[in-house]
Design a protein around this motif. Structure first.
Motif, PDB file in Angstrom:
ATOM      1  N   ALA A   1       0.856  -1.191   0.000  1.00 54.94           N
ATOM      2  CA  ALA A   1       0.000   0.000   0.000  1.00 54.94           C
ATOM      3  C   ALA A   1       0.889   1.238   0.000  1.00 54.94           C
ATOM      4  O   ALA A   1       1.896   1.287   0.696  1.00 54.94           O
ATOM      5  N   ILE A   2       0.519   2.225  -0.810  1.00 57.39           N
ATOM      6  CA  ILE A   2       1.307   3.446  -0.902  1.00 57.39           C
ATOM      7  C   ILE A   2       0.451   4.645  -0.518  1.00 57.39           C
ATOM      8  O   ILE A   2      -0.771   4.578  -0.481  1.00 57.39           O
ATOM      9  N   GLY A   3       1.134   5.769  -0.257  1.00 56.00           N
ATOM     10  CA  GLY A   3       0.419   7.003   0.045  1.00 56.00           C
ATOM     11  C   GLY A   3       1.184   7.852   1.023  1.00 56.00           C
ATOM     12  O   GLY A   3       1.175   7.587   2.218  1.00 56.00           O
ATOM     13  N   GLY A   4       1.882   8.847   0.532  1.00 57.38           N
ATOM     14  CA  GLY A   4       2.633   9.711   1.422  1.00 57.38           C
ATOM     15  C   GLY A   4       3.962  10.103   0.815  1.00 57.38           C
ATOM     16  O   GLY A   4       4.181  10.016  -0.394  1.00 57.38           O
ATOM     17  N   LEU A   5       4.882  10.519   1.673  1.00 57.87           N
ATOM     18  CA  LEU A   5       6.215  10.917   1.230  1.00 57.87           C
ATOM     19  C   LEU A   5       7.205  10.402   2.272  1.00 57.87           C
ATOM     20  O   LEU A   5       7.617   9.260   2.218  1.00 57.87           O
TER      21      LEU A   5
ATOM     22  N   TRP B   1       6.661   3.760   3.962  1.00 56.79           N
ATOM     23  CA  TRP B   1       7.433   2.532   3.793  1.00 56.79           C
ATOM     24  C   TRP B   1       6.894   1.672   2.669  1.00 56.79           C
ATOM     25  O   TRP B   1       7.616   0.829   2.114  1.00 56.79           O
ATOM     26  N   GLY B   2       5.633   1.860   2.297  1.00 53.67           N
ATOM     27  CA  GLY B   2       5.081   1.108   1.179  1.00 53.67           C
ATOM     28  C   GLY B   2       5.739   1.492  -0.137  1.00 53.67           C
ATOM     29  O   GLY B   2       6.146   0.630  -0.922  1.00 53.67           O
TER      30      GLY B   2
ATOM     31  N   LEU C   1       5.065  12.699  -7.917  1.00 61.57           N
ATOM     32  CA  LEU C   1       6.173  12.064  -8.634  1.00 61.57           C
ATOM     33  C   LEU C   1       6.474  10.678  -8.068  1.00 61.57           C
ATOM     34  O   LEU C   1       6.753   9.730  -8.821  1.00 61.57           O
ATOM     35  N   LEU C   2       6.408  10.550  -6.739  1.00 57.77           N
ATOM     36  CA  LEU C   2       6.656   9.254  -6.112  1.00 57.77           C
ATOM     37  C   LEU C   2       5.553   8.257  -6.475  1.00 57.77           C
ATOM     38  O   LEU C   2       5.833   7.088  -6.777  1.00 57.77           O
ATOM     39  N   GLU C   3       4.307   8.695  -6.431  1.00 56.05           N
ATOM     40  CA  GLU C   3       3.199   7.828  -6.835  1.00 56.05           C
ATOM     41  C   GLU C   3       3.421   7.296  -8.249  1.00 56.05           C
ATOM     42  O   GLU C   3       3.297   6.097  -8.506  1.00 56.05           O
TER      43      GLU C   3
END
Length: 441
Positions: A111-115, A119-120, A178-180
Motif C-alpha cells: 500500500a502506498i500514500g505519502g512521502l 514505507w510502502g 512524482l513518487l506515486e
C-alpha cells in the motif's frame, strides 16, 4: 505444535498503525479482519505496519486477543517516521529489514500514500531494485488530497486548515505525485480501490485492476424481510432520516454537510440527521447546527465502536448523504448500499461506478450544496420514488462482501505475479518479530 511449510507466502505493507501503549500492542479491529482474510489465500502472511507509541484511538483492540484469527500472520513493526528527521534516522535499519523480507517472500503487495515515512513506496522501489515483481495498492490519490490541503475556501469562516497544513501541502504535493507515478510505473500489478483511484492511476500502470476493500460480510447485508419493512416504513409521513458515517475531517466535507441541512430546513423538509464519527471538525459542525436552530434534529454521537450498531443505523436511514471533497474511495458508500440506503452526494468516478448498474443514488457536482439539498427534498416529497431508490441501492450493494473482495485481490496477485523462491518457514501462531524499543523513542 509448530509446523514447517513451503507454501506461498505474501508480504504486504499496511499503513494502518499499531499502537504500543502501557506495554500492550493495539491493532485496528478491521485490520484484524483484513489480515485474517488474506491468510485464507496464502500459507503465511507477513505484514509490515508502522508503530505509534501513543494511546490507541477508539476501534483499536489488543493484538493478543486475536492470536487465533491471526495464527498464520507474522507482524513486522516499523517505526512511524512521517517527519523528515525521523525518516532519515530510521532509513538505514528499515532498508535492511525490508530487503530481507522481500528476499524471503513469494508474493509482494504494498500500500502506498505519502512521502516521508511511506514505507510502502520505499518497499516498491526496493523490490524493483531487487528485480522482484510487485503489486501496488491504494484507495485514494494522496498527492491530490495533499494539494487540496493548501487551498483556502473563499469563505474564511469555513476554513478548517492551519498554516502548517497549508505549507505542508504546498511543499509536499508535487514530490508525492512524482513518487506515486514512479512506484506505479514500476509495478507489475496495480490494485486500485474504486474507480476514482483507478481513473487517476491506470494510465501509469502496465496492468491496472479495479478492486475494492470493504469489511462487510454477506450476513451483514440487509435481509429481504428487513428491506421490505424499510420500504413500507419510508412511505409513512415521518421525518426523513439522513446519515453519514466517517471522520469529521475537512476532506469529508463536514461543513458542506451542515450547509445542506440548513438549506433543507429552509425548504421545509422535516428530517432527522446523524453524523456517526469523530474528528477535528466536529465542534465547528455542532456550532453551525446550534446557530441554525437545528440541535434537536441533528445528532453527533461521535465514534461508535459497536459495529452492529453502526450497521443498524445505516439500515434504518433513508438516505446516506455525503460531501466528499477529494478523490478517494471511501468504504462507507458501499456499506450504505449493502444496508439498502441510497447514496446522495457529490459526483465522482467511485460513487458513479457503484450505482451505475441499478441507480441506487443520486449525484450532484462537487460543492453544489444547493443542488444536493433540492435532490433530497424531491425524494422526500415523493416517497414512492425514495422507496424505489432503496430497493435499487440494495441491488447495487449486493455484489460486495469482505470475503469476495479479498479473494478477488488474492486471485489477481497469484495470477499476475510470478511466484518467488519459496523457503521453509515455521508457522503455528501469531508472531511479532522484534522488540518495541524504536517505537518508544
Amino acid at each position: 505444535m509448530t509446523r514447517t511449510t513451503t507454501g506461498p507466502n505474501l508480504l504486504i505493507y499496511a499503513p494502518v498503525p499499531l499502537h504500543l501503549f502501557e506495554d500492550t500492542l493495539y491493532i485496528e479491529r478491521q485490520a484484524v479482519n483484513g489480515l485474517h482474510l488474506w491468510a485464507r489465500h496464502f500459507d503465511q502472511v507477513t505484514v509490515m505496519m508502522p508503530v505509534s507509541a501513543t494511546a490507541p484511538p477508539a476501534g483499536w483492540v489488543p493484538l493478543q486477543n486475536h492470536q487465533h484469527a491471526l495464527s498464520r500472520v507474522c507482524i513486522e513493526p516499523l517505526p512511524m517516521a512521517y517527519r523528515p528527521d525521523q525518516f532519515l534516522r530510521a532509513l538505514p535499519q528499515v532498508l535492511k529489514r525490508i530487503r530481507s523480507l522481500i528476499a524471503q517472500a513469494d508474493y509482494l503487495s504494498f500500500a502506498i500514500g505519502g512521502l516521508f515515512g511511506d514505507w510502502g513506496s520505499l518497499s516498491c522501489l526496493l523490490a524493483h531494485q531487487m528485480q522482484r515483481p510487485y503489486a501496488v495498492w491504494t484507495d485514494r490519490v494522496e498527492s491530490e488530497v495533499m494539494r487540496q490541503s493548501q487551498e483556502r475556501p473563499m469563505d474564511k469562516a469555513l476554513d478548517q486548515t492551519t498554516w502548517r497544513s497549508r505549507l505542508r501541502g504546498r511543499l509536499y504535493h508535487r514530490p508525492m505525485a512524482l513518487l506515486e507515478k514512479a512506484v506505479i510505473q514500476r509495478a507489475d500489478l496495480g490494485l486500485f480501490h474504486g474507480a476514482e483511484t483507478f481513473q487517476a492511476f491506470h494510465g501509469f500502470c502496465r496492468n491496472p485492476q479495479l478492486v475494492h476493500d470493504i469489511h462487510i460480510a454477506e450476513e451483514d447485508h440487509i435481509s429481504d424481510k428487513a428491506l421490505g419493512e424499510k420500504v413500507q416504513d419510508v412511505a409513512s409521513q415521518r421525518p426523513l432520516r439522513l446519515i453519514y458515517t466517517g471522520r469529521a475531517e475537512a476532506m469529508k466535507g463536514p461543513i458542506d454537510w451542515t450547509t445542506v441541512l440548513e438549506r433543507l430546513n429552509v425548504l421545509g423538509v422535516d428530517f432527522k440527521a446523524t453524523w456517526l464519527g469523530a474528528g477535528e471538525a466536529l465542534p465547528q459542525m455542532q456550532a453551525r447546527i446550534q446557530r441554525a436552530g437545528l440541535a434537536d434534529r441533528v445528532e453527533f454521537p461521535g465514534f461508535v465502536e459497536d459495529r452492529a450498531a453502526v450497521l443498524q443505523a445505516l439500515r434504518q436511514a433513508d438516505i446516506f448523504m455525503f460531501c466528499h471533497k477529494t478523490p478517494e474511495s471511501p468504504r462507507c458508500l458501499i456499506e450504505a448500499l449493502t444496508c439498502g440506503t441510497p447514496i446522495l452526494g457529490y459526483d465522482g468516478a467511485y460513487a458513479r461506478d457503484l450505482i451505475s448498474a441499478q441507480g441506487g443514488g443520486t449525484l450532484v457536482a462537487r460543492g453544489d450544496t444547493e443542488a444536493l439539498a433540492h435532490r433530497i427534498a424531491e425524494l422526500n416529497a415523493d416517497r414512492v420514488a425514495l422507496a424505489q431508490r432503496i430497493t435499487k441501492a440494495r441491488a447495487d450493494g449486493r455484489p460486495f462482501s469482505d470475503a469476495q473482495v479479498f479473494a478477488h485481490r488474492a486471485e489477481l496477485i497469484k495470477h499476475h505475479l510470478p511466484v518467488g523462491p519459496s523457503k521453509p518457514r515455521q508457522t503455528s501462531k501469531l508472531v511479532v518479530t522484534r522488540d518495541w524499543d524504536a517505537a518508544r523513542n
